[in-house]
Design a protein around this motif. Structure first.
Motif, PDB file in Angstrom:
ATOM      1  N   ALA A 332       0.829  -1.211   0.000  1.00  0.00           N
ATOM      2  CA  ALA A 332       0.000   0.000   0.000  1.00  0.00           C
ATOM      3  C   ALA A 332       0.862   1.260   0.000  1.00  0.00           C
ATOM      4  CB  ALA A 332      -0.920  -0.014   1.220  1.00  0.00           C
ATOM      5  N   LEU A 333       1.920   1.272   0.805  1.00  0.00           N
ATOM      6  CA  LEU A 333       2.803   2.433   0.865  1.00  0.00           C
ATOM      7  C   LEU A 333       3.452   2.688  -0.488  1.00  0.00           C
ATOM      8  CD1 LEU A 333       4.356   4.660   2.358  1.00  0.00           C
ATOM      9  CD2 LEU A 333       5.995   2.909   3.094  1.00  0.00           C
ATOM     10  N   ALA A 334       3.960   1.627  -1.119  1.00  0.00           N
ATOM     11  CA  ALA A 334       4.595   1.791  -2.431  1.00  0.00           C
ATOM     12  C   ALA A 334       3.593   2.279  -3.469  1.00  0.00           C
ATOM     13  CB  ALA A 334       5.219   0.460  -2.869  1.00  0.00           C
ATOM     14  N   ALA A 335       2.358   1.805  -3.377  1.00  0.00           N
ATOM     15  CA  ALA A 335       1.327   2.233  -4.326  1.00  0.00           C
ATOM     16  C   ALA A 335       1.048   3.726  -4.190  1.00  0.00           C
ATOM     17  CB  ALA A 335       0.050   1.428  -4.104  1.00  0.00           C
ATOM     18  N   VAL A 336       0.978   4.214  -2.959  1.00  0.00           N
ATOM     19  CA  VAL A 336       0.709   5.636  -2.736  1.00  0.00           C
ATOM     20  C   VAL A 336       1.907   6.477  -3.159  1.00  0.00           C
ATOM     21  CG1 VAL A 336       0.250   7.372  -0.965  1.00  0.00           C
ATOM     22  CG2 VAL A 336      -1.018   5.215  -0.976  1.00  0.00           C
ATOM     23  N   GLU A 337       3.105   5.990  -2.856  1.00  0.00           N
ATOM     24  CA  GLU A 337       4.297   6.703  -3.340  1.00  0.00           C
ATOM     25  C   GLU A 337       4.282   6.790  -4.865  1.00  0.00           C
ATOM     26  OE1 GLU A 337       8.000   6.072  -0.372  1.00  0.00           O
ATOM     27  OE2 GLU A 337       7.299   4.246  -1.361  1.00  0.00           O
ATOM     28  N   ALA A 338       3.971   5.679  -5.522  1.00  0.00           N
ATOM     29  CA  ALA A 338       3.919   5.678  -6.987  1.00  0.00           C
ATOM     30  C   ALA A 338       2.850   6.636  -7.494  1.00  0.00           C
ATOM     31  CB  ALA A 338       3.652   4.259  -7.492  1.00  0.00           C
ATOM     32  N   PHE A 339       1.728   6.692  -6.796  1.00  0.00           N
ATOM     33  CA  PHE A 339       0.641   7.596  -7.176  1.00  0.00           C
ATOM     34  C   PHE A 339       1.124   9.052  -7.148  1.00  0.00           C
ATOM     35  CE2 PHE A 339      -3.050  10.236  -6.127  1.00  0.00           C
ATOM     36  CZ  PHE A 339      -3.961   9.842  -7.102  1.00  0.00           C
ATOM     37  N   PHE A 340       1.971   9.374  -6.170  1.00  0.00           N
ATOM     38  CA  PHE A 340       2.513  10.732  -6.057  1.00  0.00           C
ATOM     39  C   PHE A 340       3.776  10.929  -6.896  1.00  0.00           C
ATOM     40  CE2 PHE A 340       0.279  10.828  -1.793  1.00  0.00           C
ATOM     41  CZ  PHE A 340      -0.668  11.759  -2.178  1.00  0.00           C
ATOM     42  N   GLY A 341       4.162   9.912  -7.656  1.00  0.00           N
ATOM     43  CA  GLY A 341       5.328  10.054  -8.532  1.00  0.00           C
ATOM     44  C   GLY A 341       6.654   9.841  -7.853  1.00  0.00           C
ATOM     45  N   ILE A 342       6.653   9.353  -6.638  1.00  0.00           N
ATOM     46  CA  ILE A 342       7.903   9.130  -5.914  1.00  0.00           C
ATOM     47  C   ILE A 342       8.562   7.844  -6.396  1.00  0.00           C
ATOM     48  CG2 ILE A 342       8.871   8.600  -3.630  1.00  0.00           C
ATOM     49  CD1 ILE A 342       6.742  10.479  -2.486  1.00  0.00           C
ATOM     50  N   GLY A 343       9.853   7.901  -6.612  1.00  0.00           N
ATOM     51  CA  GLY A 343      10.593   6.738  -7.092  1.00  0.00           C
ATOM     52  C   GLY A 343      10.929   6.861  -8.548  1.00  0.00           C
ATOM     53  N   ALA A 344       9.926   7.220  -9.361  1.00  0.00           N
ATOM     54  CA  ALA A 344      10.162   7.364 -10.797  1.00  0.00           C
ATOM     55  C   ALA A 344      10.451   8.816 -11.162  1.00  0.00           C
ATOM     56  CB  ALA A 344       8.944   6.860 -11.574  1.00  0.00           C
TER      57      ALA A 344
END
Length: 506
Positions: A332-344
């Motif tokens: 869930a945490l990774a999904a929300v980070e990805a939603f906010f563009g974090i990581g990429a």
């Protein structure tokens, strides 16, 4: 094997007879619409108001009548167990509604186990960052309104009815144009997408009903696709191996999306990664790009350190039990980070205090949920072997029961033997029963399998769920030696939902 007690022991004036009469009436309806109406109507006056996010029936008589009328109309449609692998009808409905599902970004969740818990965690995290959310999950635990949530709470029953009335003319229009009418699940999906657009929401968290490619929810273009662990379930429809099932579930991966991939069997992971490459999607893998760094058992849950796409988040309290919920939290945490563009797109972390506050508020009814003490009664909606193994491990880790009694009621189309075998090491005895729907496995048939797994002397049969709960609690209390005994009710979301009401939690 213990025999069931005579059914004539109940006096006609007792509430149990009213419950039995209502069960007979309610099971004539679609099982997914009335799974626990009987318990609700009989016990509502004793149970008090809803205590959590599992929705209760409306208390206003007019709203109750209107909601029941909508349910009755929906009951005439194909249920969720009758499927036509196509998104043609739902796409037609979205077209005449003006494509409401494109009015907001979305996170799409598929997998075999952990979807609803993960969806609830994603929702809580997004709410923690002041986003208005819509969440669509299935099946429901207590009320059909749970399936459509706004800002973390089930849609108000009156608003549910209003949404249905708003989309009804369009539903009828599509029905008239198609060879088959829209199904129960397709109508609810259309209602959810319309309700989210009307709210309006900032983000939608959408759980598939089954599969992915041809699931009715798959008319969204989600920027984040979440794949929870894949195991064998619905093999008659999705495939007989994790790899085959993954092929269907990979249909939620859209071009350019980010795929958040929980730990998977090798063949399932290979299929998902291939689909991601074909879609030019970015992949974040549990155990590689993100994961659980550490976890400690804590009072009321567990304390986690999670590694996200943007760094580590320490001292995260999760008020849920079991290692599987810790892994759901990481996903869930990774999904929300990805939603906010974090990581990429961005190399930063989310605010750790907001993350802690959001996770601390997560609830997941019917997932290793304690609903009574003295003796402790725990509910878990495990309905396949993988879910049962996770539940068994979670109970063993979080509770120091000296003796555990199982209450098991399953659906007839599940791998019942595999589920029972997963629980056999932790159950001292098992009381087999059945819920009030037509999908339920007959208690005697279930008992025959249970005897093969547990042995005759560890199995008791109580066809009525209220009797089964009473029998299990009596077994847990019967000896002072077993003062630390507990009860685990499991086997089906439906069984858990009915037990929840019977135990005063609805």
């Amino acid at each position: 094997m213990s025999e069931p007690r005579p059914s004539d022991r109940h006096d006609e004036s007792e509430p149990d007879d009213a419950f039995e009469a209502i069960v007979g009436e309610e099971t004539q309806r679609d099982p997914d619409l009335a799974v626990i109406e009987a318990g609700s109507r009989t016990l509502r006056t004793h149970s008090g108001p809803a205590q959590d996010a599992a929705a209760a029936r409306p208390t206003d008589p007019e709203t109750e009548r209107a909601l029941r009328a909508v349910e009755q109309e929906l009951s005439g449609r194909w249920g969720e167990t009758k499927l036509d692998p196509s998104v043609t009808r739902i796409a037609a409905l979205m077209d005449v509604l003006g494509e409401p599902q494109r009015a907001y970004p979305s996170i799409h969740i598929t997998g075999t186990n952990g979807k609803t818990s993960t969806a609830r965690m994603i929702e809580a995290l997004l709410n923690g960052f002041d986003l208005r959310t819509g969440r669509y999950t299935s099946p429901h635990v207590q009320s059909i309104t749970e399936r459509i949530s706004l800002d973390g709470l089930p849609i108000d029953p009156a608003r549910f009815v209003e949404t249905y009335e708003d989309v009804k003319p369009y539903i009828e229009m599509v029905d008239a144009q198609q060879p088959y009418r829209l199904s129960f699940f397709e109508v609810l999906t259309g209602m959810a997408y319309a309700a989210f657009a009307d709210a309006p929401v900032d983000a939608a968290v959408v759980e598939v009903g089954m599969g992915g490619t041809w699931d009715a929810t798959n008319v969204i273009d989600a920027t984040v696709a979440v794949i929870t662990p894949i195991s064998l379930d619905h093999t008659d429809r999705l495939g007989s191996t994790p790899g085959e099932i993954a092929g269907e579930k990979a249909g939620v991966i859209k071009p350019g999306a980010t795929v958040v991939l929980a730990q998977q069997p090798v063949d399932a992971a290979q299929v998902m990664l291939k689909k991601a490459v074909e879609a030019d999607a970015t992949v974040a893998r549990e155990g590689m790009e993100f994961g659980v760094v550490s976890r400690e058992i804590a009072v009321g849950g567990q304390l986690l350190t999670l590694r996200g796409l943007g760094g580590e988040y320490t001292d995260v309290f999760l008020p849920l039990y079991g290692a599987h919920q810790a892994h759901n939290a990481a996903v869930a945490l990774a999904a929300v980070e990805a939603f906010f563009g974090i990581g990429a797109e961005q190399a930063r972390s989310l605010d750790v205090d907001a993350i802690r506050k959001a996770f601390a508020a997560v609830i997941s009814p019917g997932r290793l949920e304690v609903v009574r003490s003295s003796p402790t009664v725990v509910l878990d909606a495990a309905h396949n072997p993988a879910g049962a193994r996770a539940a068994a491990e979670g109970v063993s880790e979080a509770f120091s029961f000296s003796r555990l009694i199982g209450v098991v009621g399953t659906s007839a189309d599940k791998d019942v033997r595999g589920l029972l075998e997963a629980f056999e090491p932790i159950f001292a005895e098992v009381v087999v029963t059945q819920n009030s729907t037509e999908r339920a496995m007959d208690a005697d048939e279930l008992a025959a399998i249970a005897v093969e797994v547990f042995g005759d002397d560890r199995v008791q049969v109580e066809p009525r769920l209220d009797d089964a709960l009473e029998a299990a609690i009596t077994l847990a209390e019967e000896d002072d030696e077993y003062a630390g005994a507990g009860v685990l009710v499991t086997g089906s979301v439906i069984t858990v939902g009915e037990a929840r009401l019977l135990l005063g939690r609805g």
